[in-house]
Enzyme design. Structure first.
Site, PDB file in Angstrom:
ATOM      1  N   HIS A   1      43.175  44.707  46.096  1.00 56.75           N
ATOM      2  CA  HIS A   1      42.763  45.384  44.873  1.00 56.75           C
ATOM      3  C   HIS A   1      41.838  46.523  45.273  1.00 56.75           C
ATOM      4  CE1 HIS A   1      43.420  41.597  42.189  1.00 56.75           C
ATOM      5  NE2 HIS A   1      44.445  41.860  42.969  1.00 56.75           N
TER       6      HIS A   1
ATOM      7  N   GLN B   1      46.247  40.414  32.524  1.00 53.57           N
ATOM      8  CA  GLN B   1      45.073  39.551  32.441  1.00 53.57           C
ATOM      9  C   GLN B   1      45.550  38.147  32.108  1.00 53.57           C
ATOM     10  OE1 GLN B   1      42.353  38.521  33.317  1.00 53.57           O
ATOM     11  NE2 GLN B   1      40.952  40.040  32.410  1.00 53.57           N
TER      12      GLN B   1
ATOM     13  N   TYR C   1      46.688  44.111  29.414  1.00 49.96           N
ATOM     14  CA  TYR C   1      45.903  43.130  28.658  1.00 49.96           C
ATOM     15  C   TYR C   1      46.630  42.695  27.388  1.00 49.96           C
ATOM     16  CZ  TYR C   1      42.454  44.861  31.881  1.00 49.96           C
ATOM     17  OH  TYR C   1      41.817  45.206  33.043  1.00 49.96           O
TER      18      TYR C   1
ATOM     19  N   GLU D   1      46.301  35.119  43.722  1.00 48.34           N
ATOM     20  CA  GLU D   1      45.186  36.002  44.055  1.00 48.34           C
ATOM     21  C   GLU D   1      44.029  35.175  44.606  1.00 48.34           C
ATOM     22  OE1 GLU D   1      44.048  38.651  40.776  1.00 48.34           O
ATOM     23  OE2 GLU D   1      42.102  37.679  40.788  1.00 48.34           O
TER      24      GLU D   1
ATOM     25  N   PRO E   1      37.443  37.152  48.065  1.00 48.10           N
ATOM     26  CA  PRO E   1      36.758  37.056  49.360  1.00 48.10           C
ATOM     27  C   PRO E   1      35.610  36.053  49.276  1.00 48.10           C
ATOM     28  CG  PRO E   1      37.041  39.359  48.710  1.00 48.10           C
ATOM     29  CD  PRO E   1      37.413  38.528  47.518  1.00 48.10           C
TER      30      PRO E   1
ATOM     31  N   ALA F   1      41.209  53.830  35.786  1.00 46.44           N
ATOM     32  CA  ALA F   1      42.210  53.424  36.778  1.00 46.44           C
ATOM     33  C   ALA F   1      43.293  54.486  36.947  1.00 46.44           C
ATOM     34  CB  ALA F   1      42.825  52.086  36.364  1.00 46.44           C
TER      35      ALA F   1
ATOM     36  N   ARG G   1      40.067  49.840  37.504  1.00 51.06           N
ATOM     37  CA  ARG G   1      38.792  50.542  37.318  1.00 51.06           C
ATOM     38  C   ARG G   1      37.635  49.706  37.857  1.00 51.06           C
ATOM     39  NH1 ARG G   1      35.931  50.811  31.654  1.00 51.06           N
ATOM     40  NH2 ARG G   1      35.404  48.740  32.435  1.00 51.06           N
ATOM     41  N   GLY G   2      37.716  48.390  37.620  1.00 50.88           N
ATOM     42  CA  GLY G   2      36.592  47.516  37.993  1.00 50.88           C
ATOM     43  C   GLY G   2      35.707  47.292  36.781  1.00 50.88           C
ATOM     44  N   ASP G   3      35.019  46.178  36.805  1.00 50.49           N
ATOM     45  CA  ASP G   3      34.111  45.856  35.701  1.00 50.49           C
ATOM     46  C   ASP G   3      32.773  46.559  35.897  1.00 50.49           C
ATOM     47  OD1 ASP G   3      35.546  44.305  33.910  1.00 50.49           O
ATOM     48  OD2 ASP G   3      35.432  42.563  35.223  1.00 50.49           O
TER      49      ASP G   3
HETATM   50  P1  FAD Z   1      41.444  51.101  32.888  1.00 48.48           P
HETATM   51  O1  FAD Z   1      42.911  51.145  32.878  1.00 48.48           O
HETATM   52  O2  FAD Z   1      40.716  52.313  33.373  1.00 48.48           O
HETATM   53  O3  FAD Z   1      40.978  50.742  31.404  1.00 48.48           O
HETATM   54  C1  FAD Z   1      39.603  50.412  31.130  1.00 48.48           C
HETATM   55  C2  FAD Z   1      39.261  50.764  29.686  1.00 48.48           C
HETATM   56  O4  FAD Z   1      39.238  52.184  29.521  1.00 48.48           O
HETATM   57  C3  FAD Z   1      40.268  50.256  28.655  1.00 48.48           C
HETATM   58  O5  FAD Z   1      39.560  49.926  27.490  1.00 48.48           O
HETATM   59  C4  FAD Z   1      41.200  51.421  28.435  1.00 48.48           C
HETATM   60  O6  FAD Z   1      41.795  51.357  27.139  1.00 48.48           O
HETATM   61  C5  FAD Z   1      40.243  52.604  28.593  1.00 48.48           C
HETATM   62  N1  FAD Z   1      40.881  53.772  29.213  1.00 48.48           N
HETATM   63  C6  FAD Z   1      41.813  53.786  30.192  1.00 48.48           C
HETATM   64  N2  FAD Z   1      42.140  55.055  30.532  1.00 48.48           N
HETATM   65  C7  FAD Z   1      41.370  55.850  29.763  1.00 48.48           C
HETATM   66  C8  FAD Z   1      41.222  57.267  29.634  1.00 48.48           C
HETATM   67  N3  FAD Z   1      41.960  58.113  30.372  1.00 48.48           N
HETATM   68  N4  FAD Z   1      40.327  57.751  28.729  1.00 48.48           N
HETATM   69  C9  FAD Z   1      39.582  56.919  27.968  1.00 48.48           C
HETATM   70  N5  FAD Z   1      39.686  55.565  28.038  1.00 48.48           N
HETATM   71  C10 FAD Z   1      40.554  55.046  28.911  1.00 48.48           C
HETATM   72  N6  FAD Z   1      37.938  43.812  38.624  1.00 48.48           N
HETATM   73  C11 FAD Z   1      37.301  43.963  39.805  1.00 48.48           C
HETATM   74  O7  FAD Z   1      36.159  44.432  39.842  1.00 48.48           O
HETATM   75  N7  FAD Z   1      37.918  43.583  40.987  1.00 48.48           N
HETATM   76  C12 FAD Z   1      39.167  43.070  41.004  1.00 48.48           C
HETATM   77  O8  FAD Z   1      39.674  42.749  42.079  1.00 48.48           O
HETATM   78  C13 FAD Z   1      39.854  42.904  39.770  1.00 48.48           C
HETATM   79  N8  FAD Z   1      41.118  42.406  39.729  1.00 48.48           N
HETATM   80  C14 FAD Z   1      41.792  42.331  38.536  1.00 48.48           C
HETATM   81  C15 FAD Z   1      43.120  41.882  38.513  1.00 48.48           C
HETATM   82  C16 FAD Z   1      43.825  41.814  37.315  1.00 48.48           C
HETATM   83  C17 FAD Z   1      45.264  41.327  37.300  1.00 48.48           C
HETATM   84  C18 FAD Z   1      43.184  42.199  36.087  1.00 48.48           C
HETATM   85  C19 FAD Z   1      43.928  42.110  34.779  1.00 48.48           C
HETATM   86  C20 FAD Z   1      41.856  42.635  36.097  1.00 48.48           C
HETATM   87  C21 FAD Z   1      41.147  42.711  37.315  1.00 48.48           C
HETATM   88  N9  FAD Z   1      39.834  43.169  37.374  1.00 48.48           N
HETATM   89  C22 FAD Z   1      39.184  43.303  38.572  1.00 48.48           C
HETATM   90  C23 FAD Z   1      39.102  43.478  36.136  1.00 48.48           C
HETATM   91  C24 FAD Z   1      39.230  44.962  35.729  1.00 48.48           C
HETATM   92  O9  FAD Z   1      38.635  45.778  36.699  1.00 48.48           O
HETATM   93  C25 FAD Z   1      38.538  45.107  34.397  1.00 48.48           C
HETATM   94  O10 FAD Z   1      39.253  44.454  33.386  1.00 48.48           O
HETATM   95  C26 FAD Z   1      38.134  46.516  33.985  1.00 48.48           C
HETATM   96  O11 FAD Z   1      37.226  46.395  32.893  1.00 48.48           O
HETATM   97  C27 FAD Z   1      39.288  47.384  33.543  1.00 48.48           C
HETATM   98  O12 FAD Z   1      40.103  47.722  34.584  1.00 48.48           O
HETATM   99  P2  FAD Z   1      41.478  48.545  34.343  1.00 48.48           P
HETATM  100  O13 FAD Z   1      42.025  48.832  35.657  1.00 48.48           O
HETATM  101  O14 FAD Z   1      42.316  47.859  33.338  1.00 48.48           O
HETATM  102  O15 FAD Z   1      40.847  49.881  33.708  1.00 48.48           O
END
Ligand code: FAD
Length: 322
Positions: free
Chosen positions: A96, A212, A181, A20, A23, A146, A126-128
């Site tokens: 992503h 992660q 995770y 990965e 940018p 997400a 989802r993004g941070d």
């Molecule tokens: P989700 O799957 O939405 O989960 C986020 C939180 O919400 C979790 O605690 C989950 O348990 C909870 N949750 C999920 N679904 C629900 C629901 N329906 N109702 C209630 N709670 C729920 N971030 C960036 O900004 N840009 C990137 O390019 C990027 N690349 C990444 C690549 C990898 C391989 C990884 C592991 C992470 C990356 N991240 C990136 C970080 C990621 O965006 C964060 O970890 C973010 O906080 C969670 O994203 P997620 O897609 O896991 O979210």
């Protein structure tokens, strides 16, 4: 259109090598990025991911000492970088896409751009939270999780667009990955909920999981076992980030919410400089990758964060000569 991640996994004789990149900061030319990618090309990456970075708020000094809060994207260009990588190296890319900062319509438009460019992979996240905010808040008209983004992409794959009046809508062909995770997502109160939501992402159409980063393989194996128990049967690709500096000892747990195992910690605290720490990180990473491969992972995905030296050393030991 190239092959997607699942097709690559299915046709491979052994574990895939992928990595990965992020940018470059706004104003830094794309050559900087190519300089980080070039040393890894002879290891035949199956795909290259490009991260997405949402806007940040910065305070600009104005007349009379006033501060103005300005929204700014410091690392734009994810989609165009994917196109540039495919053009330069003929290697498939995985952009992503994140929920934060996008309305659903903007997401749809970004997916249309990707489709037109012949890019058929997406890692849906989802993004941070924005750096200056304590928790994630969805953009007005955007997705909160997400899973909702995965559903939108799956809908487009069925030819369902937001505008239901489009005549004969063309289905897209995105292969969707999602994040997992092994050490729990930092906002999740319990692993049980994490697995429930992870399963929802798969049921919504995600075809594989990238984890992660982690330093303790046992945590990955436990995560993979639990996925199996929960009925999650998609490929799970471990994410690996080598330690490269002494400061990573505290940065990694703080930023990525992962634990550094005792033996690695003890070796790192003895290091006198970053070169020594990098060497420790490389040896640990090599051992991690060899054990993961011996235990049947479909690939190893490296987080380079713009630096390829340590990744090159580890991946070279594990993947060269294929
Ligand atoms: P989700 O799957 O939405 O989960 C986020 C939180 O919400 C979790 O605690 C989950 O348990 C909870 N949750 C999920 N679904 C629900 C629901 N329906 N109702 C209630 N709670 C729920 N971030 C960036 O900004 N840009 C990137 O390019 C990027 N690349 C990444 C690549 C990898 C391989 C990884 C592991 C992470 C990356 N991240 C990136 C970080 C990621 O965006 C964060 O970890 C973010 O906080 C969670 O994203 P997620 O897609 O896991 O979210």
């Amino acid at each position: 259109m190239g092959k997607n991640v699942i097709e690559r996994i299915e046709e491979a004789n052994g574990p895939l090598f992928s990595f990965e990149v992020i940018p470059p900061l706004k104003g830094v030319g794309i050559e900087t990025l190519f300089t980080a990618i070039d040393p890894l090309i002879d290891l035949k990456p199956s795909f290259i991911n490009v991260t997405y970075h949402r806007e940040e708020f910065v305070y600009k000094k104005r007349e009379k000492g006033y501060l103005e809060k300005v929204s700014m994207r410091k690392r734009p260009g994810t989609v165009s970088i994917c196109a540039a990588i495919q053009h330069r190296y003929s290697i498939d890319t995985v952009p992503h896409l994140i929920c934060g900062g996008f309305t659903k319509e903007e997401t749809e438009n970004a997916l249309i751009d990707l489709d037109f460019l012949g890019i058929n992979n997406v890692l849906a996240l989802r993004g941070d939270p924005i750096k200056t905010e304590t928790h994630f808040s969805p953009t007005d008209g955007g997705h909160a999780h997400a899973v909702d983004l995965v559903r939108q992409i799956s809908d487009m794959n069925k030819g369902i667009y937001l505008d239901d009046e489009i005549r004969e809508p063309a289905p897209t062909h995105f292969c969707v990955g999602v994040a997992g995770y092994p050490e729990r997502h930092f906002e999740s109160p319990h692993m049980d909920l994490d697995f429930q939501y992870l399963k929802e992402k798969i049921e919504a159409g995600a075809q594989y999981i990238v984890t992660q980063l982690f330093f303790d393989n046992q945590k990955f194996f436990a995560f993979r076992d639990r996925c199996w128990q929960e009925g999650i049967r998609v490929p799970i690709i471990p994410g690996i980030k080598p330690i490269e500096k002494i400061s990573h000892l505290t940065f990694m747990p703080k930023f990525f919410h992962v634990e550094i195992p005792g033996p690695l910690t003890h070796s790192l605290v003895k290091c006198k400089n970053d070169d020594e720490a990098r060497q420790v990180g490389i040896e640990w990473g090599m051992a991690q990758c060899k054990e993961l491969i011996a235990n049947g992972v479909p690939g190893i995905h490296f987080f380079t964060m713009g630096k390829s030296k340590a990744v090159r050393a580890i991946a070279g030991a594990v993947f060269s000569g294929r």
